[in-house]
Design an enzyme around this catalytic site. Structure first.
Site, PDB file in Angstrom:
ATOM      1  N   LYS A 113      -6.491  19.174 -29.016  1.00 32.78           N
ATOM      2  CA  LYS A 113      -7.145  17.866 -29.139  1.00 32.78           C
ATOM      3  C   LYS A 113      -8.256  18.002 -30.180  1.00 32.78           C
ATOM      4  O   LYS A 113      -8.784  19.080 -30.403  1.00 32.78           O
ATOM      5  CB  LYS A 113      -7.779  17.453 -27.810  1.00 32.78           C
ATOM      6  CG  LYS A 113      -6.831  17.538 -26.626  1.00 32.78           C
ATOM      7  CD  LYS A 113      -6.333  16.171 -26.212  1.00 32.78           C
ATOM      8  CE  LYS A 113      -5.448  16.206 -25.007  1.00 32.78           C
ATOM      9  NZ  LYS A 113      -4.017  16.173 -25.266  1.00 32.78           N
ATOM     10  N   LYS A 157       5.713  13.811 -15.981  1.00 31.06           N
ATOM     11  CA  LYS A 157       4.636  14.764 -15.806  1.00 31.06           C
ATOM     12  C   LYS A 157       3.338  14.078 -15.404  1.00 31.06           C
ATOM     13  O   LYS A 157       3.134  12.942 -15.791  1.00 31.06           O
ATOM     14  CB  LYS A 157       4.441  15.587 -17.065  1.00 31.06           C
ATOM     15  CG  LYS A 157       4.019  14.761 -18.288  1.00 31.06           C
ATOM     16  CD  LYS A 157       3.702  15.642 -19.435  1.00 31.06           C
ATOM     17  CE  LYS A 157       2.297  16.122 -19.402  1.00 31.06           C
ATOM     18  NZ  LYS A 157       1.314  15.245 -20.063  1.00 31.06           N
ATOM     19  N   ASP A 208      -0.880  20.565 -20.012  1.00 32.81           N
ATOM     20  CA  ASP A 208      -0.724  19.159 -20.383  1.00 32.81           C
ATOM     21  C   ASP A 208       0.301  18.980 -21.514  1.00 32.81           C
ATOM     22  O   ASP A 208       1.036  18.002 -21.540  1.00 32.81           O
ATOM     23  CB  ASP A 208      -2.088  18.600 -20.827  1.00 32.81           C
ATOM     24  CG  ASP A 208      -2.038  17.099 -21.109  1.00 32.81           C
ATOM     25  OD1 ASP A 208      -1.495  16.366 -20.275  1.00 32.81           O
ATOM     26  OD2 ASP A 208      -2.546  16.662 -22.162  1.00 32.81           O
ATOM     27  N   HIS A 210       5.979  19.273 -23.619  1.00 32.31           N
ATOM     28  CA  HIS A 210       6.403  18.789 -24.938  1.00 32.31           C
ATOM     29  C   HIS A 210       6.776  19.924 -25.907  1.00 32.31           C
ATOM     30  O   HIS A 210       7.833  19.889 -26.533  1.00 32.31           O
ATOM     31  CB  HIS A 210       5.315  17.922 -25.576  1.00 32.31           C
ATOM     32  CG  HIS A 210       4.833  16.806 -24.685  1.00 32.31           C
ATOM     33  ND1 HIS A 210       5.667  16.110 -23.845  1.00 32.31           N
ATOM     34  CD2 HIS A 210       3.607  16.259 -24.501  1.00 32.31           C
ATOM     35  CE1 HIS A 210       4.968  15.186 -23.188  1.00 32.31           C
ATOM     36  NE2 HIS A 210       3.721  15.260 -23.568  1.00 32.31           N
ATOM     37  N   ASP A 247       0.896  -1.160   0.000  1.00 31.12           N
ATOM     38  CA  ASP A 247       0.000   0.000   0.000  1.00 31.12           C
ATOM     39  C   ASP A 247       0.937   1.213   0.000  1.00 31.12           C
ATOM     40  O   ASP A 247       1.634   1.473   0.991  1.00 31.12           O
ATOM     41  CB  ASP A 247      -0.880  -0.046   1.259  1.00 31.12           C
ATOM     42  CG  ASP A 247      -1.779   1.189   1.347  1.00 31.12           C
ATOM     43  OD1 ASP A 247      -1.496   2.175   0.633  1.00 31.12           O
ATOM     44  OD2 ASP A 247      -2.731   1.159   2.133  1.00 31.12           O
ATOM     45  N   HIS A 277       8.334  12.340 -22.551  1.00 32.02           N
ATOM     46  CA  HIS A 277       8.502  11.258 -23.535  1.00 32.02           C
ATOM     47  C   HIS A 277       8.806  11.774 -24.945  1.00 32.02           C
ATOM     48  O   HIS A 277       9.327  11.047 -25.773  1.00 32.02           O
ATOM     49  CB  HIS A 277       7.315  10.274 -23.507  1.00 32.02           C
ATOM     50  CG  HIS A 277       6.077  10.746 -24.211  1.00 32.02           C
ATOM     51  ND1 HIS A 277       5.137  11.541 -23.615  1.00 32.02           N
ATOM     52  CD2 HIS A 277       5.619  10.519 -25.455  1.00 32.02           C
ATOM     53  CE1 HIS A 277       4.157  11.778 -24.465  1.00 32.02           C
ATOM     54  NE2 HIS A 277       4.423  11.175 -25.598  1.00 32.02           N
ATOM     55  N   LYS A 320      -3.546  13.651 -36.597  1.00 34.18           N
ATOM     56  CA  LYS A 320      -2.384  13.582 -35.712  1.00 34.18           C
ATOM     57  C   LYS A 320      -1.196  14.113 -36.506  1.00 34.18           C
ATOM     58  O   LYS A 320      -0.843  13.565 -37.562  1.00 34.18           O
ATOM     59  CB  LYS A 320      -2.161  12.109 -35.329  1.00 34.18           C
ATOM     60  CG  LYS A 320      -0.887  11.852 -34.566  1.00 34.18           C
ATOM     61  CD  LYS A 320      -1.155  11.737 -33.097  1.00 34.18           C
ATOM     62  CE  LYS A 320       0.098  11.453 -32.306  1.00 34.18           C
ATOM     63  NZ  LYS A 320       0.078  12.017 -30.986  1.00 34.18           N
ATOM     64  N   GLU A 333      -3.458  16.777 -32.282  1.00 32.68           N
ATOM     65  CA  GLU A 333      -3.945  15.434 -31.957  1.00 32.68           C
ATOM     66  C   GLU A 333      -5.365  15.276 -32.481  1.00 32.68           C
ATOM     67  O   GLU A 333      -6.136  16.222 -32.494  1.00 32.68           O
ATOM     68  CB  GLU A 333      -3.957  15.233 -30.441  1.00 32.68           C
ATOM     69  CG  GLU A 333      -2.604  15.305 -29.813  1.00 32.68           C
ATOM     70  CD  GLU A 333      -2.709  14.984 -28.338  1.00 32.68           C
ATOM     71  OE1 GLU A 333      -2.693  13.800 -28.004  1.00 32.68           O
ATOM     72  OE2 GLU A 333      -2.834  15.927 -27.529  1.00 32.68           O
ATOM     73  N   LYS A 356      11.689  10.650 -28.572  1.00 28.41           N
ATOM     74  CA  LYS A 356      11.276  10.412 -29.959  1.00 28.41           C
ATOM     75  C   LYS A 356      12.463  10.616 -30.889  1.00 28.41           C
ATOM     76  O   LYS A 356      13.202  11.594 -30.772  1.00 28.41           O
ATOM     77  CB  LYS A 356      10.132  11.359 -30.351  1.00 28.41           C
ATOM     78  CG  LYS A 356       8.812  11.025 -29.632  1.00 28.41           C
ATOM     79  CD  LYS A 356       7.679  11.850 -30.197  1.00 28.41           C
ATOM     80  CE  LYS A 356       6.433  11.793 -29.327  1.00 28.41           C
ATOM     81  NZ  LYS A 356       5.569  10.645 -29.528  1.00 28.41           N
TER      82      LYS A 356
END
Ligand code: BG6
Length: 489
Positions: free
Chosen positions: A339, A147, A234, A239, A92, A177, A344, A215, A181
């Site tokens: 979004k 993040k 976000d 990014h 836990d 991330h 994409k 996106e 790439k």
């Protein structure tokens, strides 16, 4: 020994091993690394979570996740090798006394302990305290986190302080991330291994630069998280700003982490603040309404499952960014991300300056500028748009816009493009911090972003609606049109 295996074996401990990040990204990436023989034979992967299951059930969960998210055949031999590394411990994460159990599975003598915090930051404190209390950490232990590292400067400092109470800065690997790439890394090669770019990369030759991270997906069941966060925090805080620093930084003296971090921080420090007085002219916020994606009707942001119909959170943001230093004086960077856009697409477009005089007026009234287009995803590649003479013996020379087109899939047919997580998990296991973020970078980025967020709040700015499946609100077109420019479509 090949380059693949020059790092020490690890005990990779995943906290939140039954969570979404672990199932969708980490286990998939680790399996792929296994398949490509990048994981040290003696490395172990230990899943930690609060559910009362044993290792066999965890292995079964991992198998099911791979079936669902791998997009590739699961190979029996690779799966056998991979599953032999997996084990599970029920802890836990809020119970500091339960971390003692790790002492039964971690082998500090022959392996490096890499702690991957794949959980919400509110658990970081107890994990850190639990690890400290268990006495299991050594100077060689590492921790990996990603993040959201806070939602503003203050909360980010709190998280970093909690982590710093147990791990030194050298032991902390903060993931974005995008930095894993292939095409983002290729920016370093493009800029610092090619003299045609190194000498032309400044305000003398470049007119402006556009960065688009579009996106097609919407909120995908993450309404709760996303609505408290918004597209600025976000995507842009991390990014897009990371891509920006790679494009704008000065040449680092080498590829060591410290050299690269220092150059990136200088860029972040040179970003001209966006404040209450200029936020309206420099930013556009949008929120998607119902529309069509690939011909299918999709709901608007406020109609998504679990939506608060009064929400004013943005799902789209476009900005004009100025960098106040010698290299970039007078060269605007236009950033946009959203979004439920048309498709994409992540790309950088560098617009070079127009020539001062046109000797081809008879066939081309206005010579269009050269463009360097870097496709980060999908269809990774680099294009240069230039004018060429159309072959022929007409009286006047006729010109045509043409492209020098370097597609990664055609050019590097035999090399596989690894995903961002694969690259970064491997680098964390190798102990190479170059592609991770320093604390100062994150805090500098938050300082700049907080100013925009505060200005929006102060001005009671509400996002402009745009139909799903488009390029965002018309105000985003106006943002560039005011400067006599338009977005690359
Ligand atoms: C994540 C964001 O960091 O990046 C998501 O939280 C976003 O909202 C995702 O969808 C995009 O990543 P990629 O690699 O698909 O471009």
């Amino acid at each position: 020994m090949t380059d693949k295996k020059i790092y020490k074996p690890c005990d990779l401990v995943i906290y939140g091993a039954l969570g979404d990040l672990s199932k969708r990204k980490l286990l998939i990436s680790l399996y792929r690394l296994e398949k490509a023989c990048f994981i040290e034979p003696d490395t172990c992967i230990i899943g930690i979570d609060r559910h009362d299951i044993g290792s066999p059930e965890f292995i079964e969960t991992a198998y099911n996740s791979l079936q669902e998210f791998l997009n590739d055949d699961l190979e029996d031999i690779v799966w056998k090798r991979f599953s032999d590394r997996l084990s599970y411990l029920k802890i836990d994460l809020t119970r500091v006394d339960q971390y003692q159990q790790l002492n039964t599975v971690i082998d500090q003598k022959s392996r490096i302990m890499v702690n991957y915090f794949a959980v919400s930051p509110f658990l970081f404190k107890s994990i850190c305290q639990g690890l400290a209390k268990s006495g299991i950490l050594t100077a060689s232990s590492r921790m990996v986190m990603e993040k959201p590292i806070g939602h503003d400067l203050k909360s980010s400092k709190e998280i970093n302080d909690e982590v710093a109470s147990v791990f030194s800065e050298q032991q902390v690997y903060r993931i974005d991330h995008y930095l894993g790439k292939e095409t983002v890394l290729n920016l370093l090669a493009l800029r610092f291994a090619n003299s045609i770019f190194t000498t032309n990369w400044n305000h003398n030759t470049i007119d402006h630069i556009q960065i688009t991270v579009a996106e097609e997906v919407g909120i995908e069941g993450r309404w709760d998280y996303f609505d408290k966060t918004g597209q600025l925090r976000d995507m842009l805080q991390n990014h897009l700003l990371q891509i920006l620093t790679f494009i704008a930084m000065e040449p680092p003296v080498n590829l060591e982490a410290e050299s690269i971090h220092n150059e990136k921080i200088k860029v972040l420090k040179a970003l001209r603040p966006i404040t209450i007085s200029n936020v309206e002219e420099k930013t556009v916020r949008g929120q998607y309404a119902a529309g069509y994606i690939k011909g299918c009707a999709v709901p608007g942001y406020l109609e998504e499952d679990g939506a608060n119909t009064e929400s004013t959170t943005e799902s789209f943001v476009a900005l004009r960014v100025d960098i106040d230093n010698w290299r970039w004086a007078g060269v605007p960077f236009y950033l946009r991300t959203g979004k439920r856009l048309t498709g994409k697409r992540t790309e950088i477009v560098v617009y070079f300056k127009q020539l001062p005089h046109n000797i081809f007026k008879d066939s081309f009234r206005e010579l269009p500028p050269n463009k360097l287009i870097i496709h980060l995803q999908p269809n990774e590649g680099v294009e240069i748009e230039m004018l060429n003479k159309i072959p022929g013996i007409d009286e006047h020379i006729k010109l045509k816009k043409t492209k020098l087109d370097l597609s990664f899939s055609d050019t590097f047919k035999t090399s596989r493009i690894f995903g961002g997580y694969e690259k970064l998990i491997l680098e964390a296991m190798r102990g190479n911090p170059t592609l991770f973020l320093s604390r100062e970078e994150i805090e500098q980025a938050w300082t700049w972003i907080d100013s925009i967020q505060n200005a929006w709040t102060h001005n009671k700015d509400t996002p402009k609606p745009y139909p799903a499946g488009t390029w965002g609100p018309v105000a985003s077109v106006a943002l560039l049109a005011r400067d006599g420019r338009d977005w690359e479509e």
